[in-house]
Design a protein around this motif. Sequence first.
Motif, PDB file in Angstrom:
ATOM      1  N   THR A 191      43.340  40.644 -38.657  1.00 54.16           N
ATOM      2  CA  THR A 191      42.702  39.223 -38.148  1.00 54.16           C
ATOM      3  C   THR A 191      41.348  39.293 -37.835  1.00 54.16           C
ATOM      4  O   THR A 191      41.062  38.185 -37.387  1.00 54.16           O
ATOM      5  N   ARG A 192      40.625  40.349 -37.788  1.00 52.22           N
ATOM      6  CA  ARG A 192      39.459  40.519 -37.306  1.00 52.22           C
ATOM      7  C   ARG A 192      39.298  40.247 -35.841  1.00 52.22           C
ATOM      8  O   ARG A 192      38.325  39.644 -35.255  1.00 52.22           O
ATOM      9  N   ALA A 193      40.465  40.484 -35.072  1.00 47.24           N
ATOM     10  CA  ALA A 193      40.456  40.289 -33.605  1.00 47.24           C
ATOM     11  C   ALA A 193      39.249  41.206 -32.853  1.00 47.24           C
ATOM     12  O   ALA A 193      38.864  41.021 -31.679  1.00 47.24           O
ATOM     13  N   ALA A 345      37.479  46.721 -43.368  1.00 47.05           N
ATOM     14  CA  ALA A 345      36.388  47.064 -44.510  1.00 47.05           C
ATOM     15  C   ALA A 345      36.944  46.743 -45.907  1.00 47.05           C
ATOM     16  O   ALA A 345      36.473  46.111 -46.757  1.00 47.05           O
ATOM     17  N   GLY A 346      38.306  46.979 -46.125  1.00 46.54           N
ATOM     18  CA  GLY A 346      39.035  46.827 -47.586  1.00 46.54           C
ATOM     19  C   GLY A 346      40.191  45.943 -47.653  1.00 46.54           C
ATOM     20  O   GLY A 346      40.730  45.778 -48.518  1.00 46.54           O
ATOM     21  N   GLY A 347      40.803  45.548 -46.415  1.00 49.87           N
ATOM     22  CA  GLY A 347      42.145  45.103 -46.578  1.00 49.87           C
ATOM     23  C   GLY A 347      41.983  43.472 -46.196  1.00 49.87           C
ATOM     24  O   GLY A 347      41.219  43.066 -45.618  1.00 49.87           O
ATOM     25  N   ARG A 348      42.966  42.717 -46.765  1.00 49.41           N
ATOM     26  CA  ARG A 348      43.244  41.297 -46.361  1.00 49.41           C
ATOM     27  C   ARG A 348      43.796  41.182 -45.157  1.00 49.41           C
ATOM     28  O   ARG A 348      44.615  42.340 -44.477  1.00 49.41           O
ATOM     29  N   LEU A 349      43.952  40.023 -44.621  1.00 53.86           N
ATOM     30  CA  LEU A 349      44.980  39.640 -43.570  1.00 53.86           C
ATOM     31  C   LEU A 349      46.245  40.073 -43.665  1.00 53.86           C
ATOM     32  O   LEU A 349      46.742  39.827 -44.842  1.00 53.86           O
TER      33      LEU A 349
END
Length: 365
Positions: A191-193, A345-349
């Motif tokens: 979630t980029r938290a 770096a490489g994954g989605r939510l």
Amino acid sequence: MAAQSPSPDGLEGVVAAHTVLSEVDGQAGRLIIRGCSLDDLAGRTSFEALTGLLFDGFFPDLPEDLTPALGQARAEVFAQVAHLDADLATRTPVEAVRALMARLEDGDDLATALRLVAAPAVFTPAVVRVQAGQTPLAPDPEAGHAADILHMLHGAPARPEEVAGLDTYLVTVSDHGLNASTFAARVVASTRAGLTSAALAGLSALKGPLHGGAPGPVIEMLDEIGAPQNARAWIEAALARKERLMGFGHRIYRVRDPRADALKGPVRALAAATGGGRVAFAEAVEAAALDILKAHKPDRPLDTNVEFYTALLLEALAFPPSAFTCVFAMGRVAGWMAHAREQIAGGRLIRPQSVYVGPVPRQAA
Ligand code: CMC
């Protein structure tokens, strides 16, 4: 009511990430960390070097040797120990460490990751000392990570075999595929938290007795059994009460957990100083447990997992059983940080779906 698909119970067999960090081969009983077999790492690589191996490629400007930067990070996070007040000191060590860790700023850079790697290493000895009525001791940024942890815990330099034992332990538990705590850390990272949020999620998942909370209860089991001749009756009674034996069984391994064997050498080396009686007793309990589990669950191989020998090792290093999960976190946090960065770096939510099986409003039925 919606048609029910088979429940993916515990997500067993579900692949939720591609990773270059580690592979757990449950049939062969093998653990690979970044291309190296655990057998080649445990006892031969320092925790600092292993952290560098896990972080390689995930942080720009990663120094060749993380030892000075990690020492500096220990010194920085020690400032948070001032917030270990009387109320917090009444909590379990893992809850107190989690609260101190939550004070660290979120971010996704190397400095944040190193502070998080340093956090359980510095906060755990401080919490243990305060709970024992002692004053927390500041880290020595010049020392090696394992040696400094033991010094902060005991207030005296540790013996070389104690430092080697803790170093081997931290390396052995540093990463282990998509275990529950690492998955939790990756979900939050997706979630980029931020890395602090990811580490807190990892620690919260680790705390449970089915994951990193098992080694404390292993000591309780050994203490209750008391002597080898009581082992069979105690174990049979526990299984009759439908209890699980802590330190046995694993979701992935269908053979012996290779991490248990990686810890056996250091456990024996430490036990030699006290005559080895505790290890001989524990081995007798282990043999009885394996024998009984085989008869109890003939279709489900249940073997010794890492937590059984973890308990003996951490007991020999004089960590209180209540703090064992925090020591597990000291090692596993390196894996959480690497996985979080790999996810960013490489994954989605990460956002799976559920099948609704509850009642529907009348007009939609
Ligand atoms: N003692 C007795 N029975 C067990 C044990 C055990 N340690 N482990 C599994 N079983 C039984 C379980 O009761 C179940 O029986 P039934 O089908 O009749 O209900 C069957 O074996 C299958 O168990 P499961 O719950 O489907 O297995 P799982 O893959 O979900 O659980 C485990 C894996 C580690 C949670 C489990 O083996 C366990 O609870 N072990 C004890 C706790 C422990 O040692 N945890 C540390 C794990 S290693 C550290 C880590 O990597 O996290």
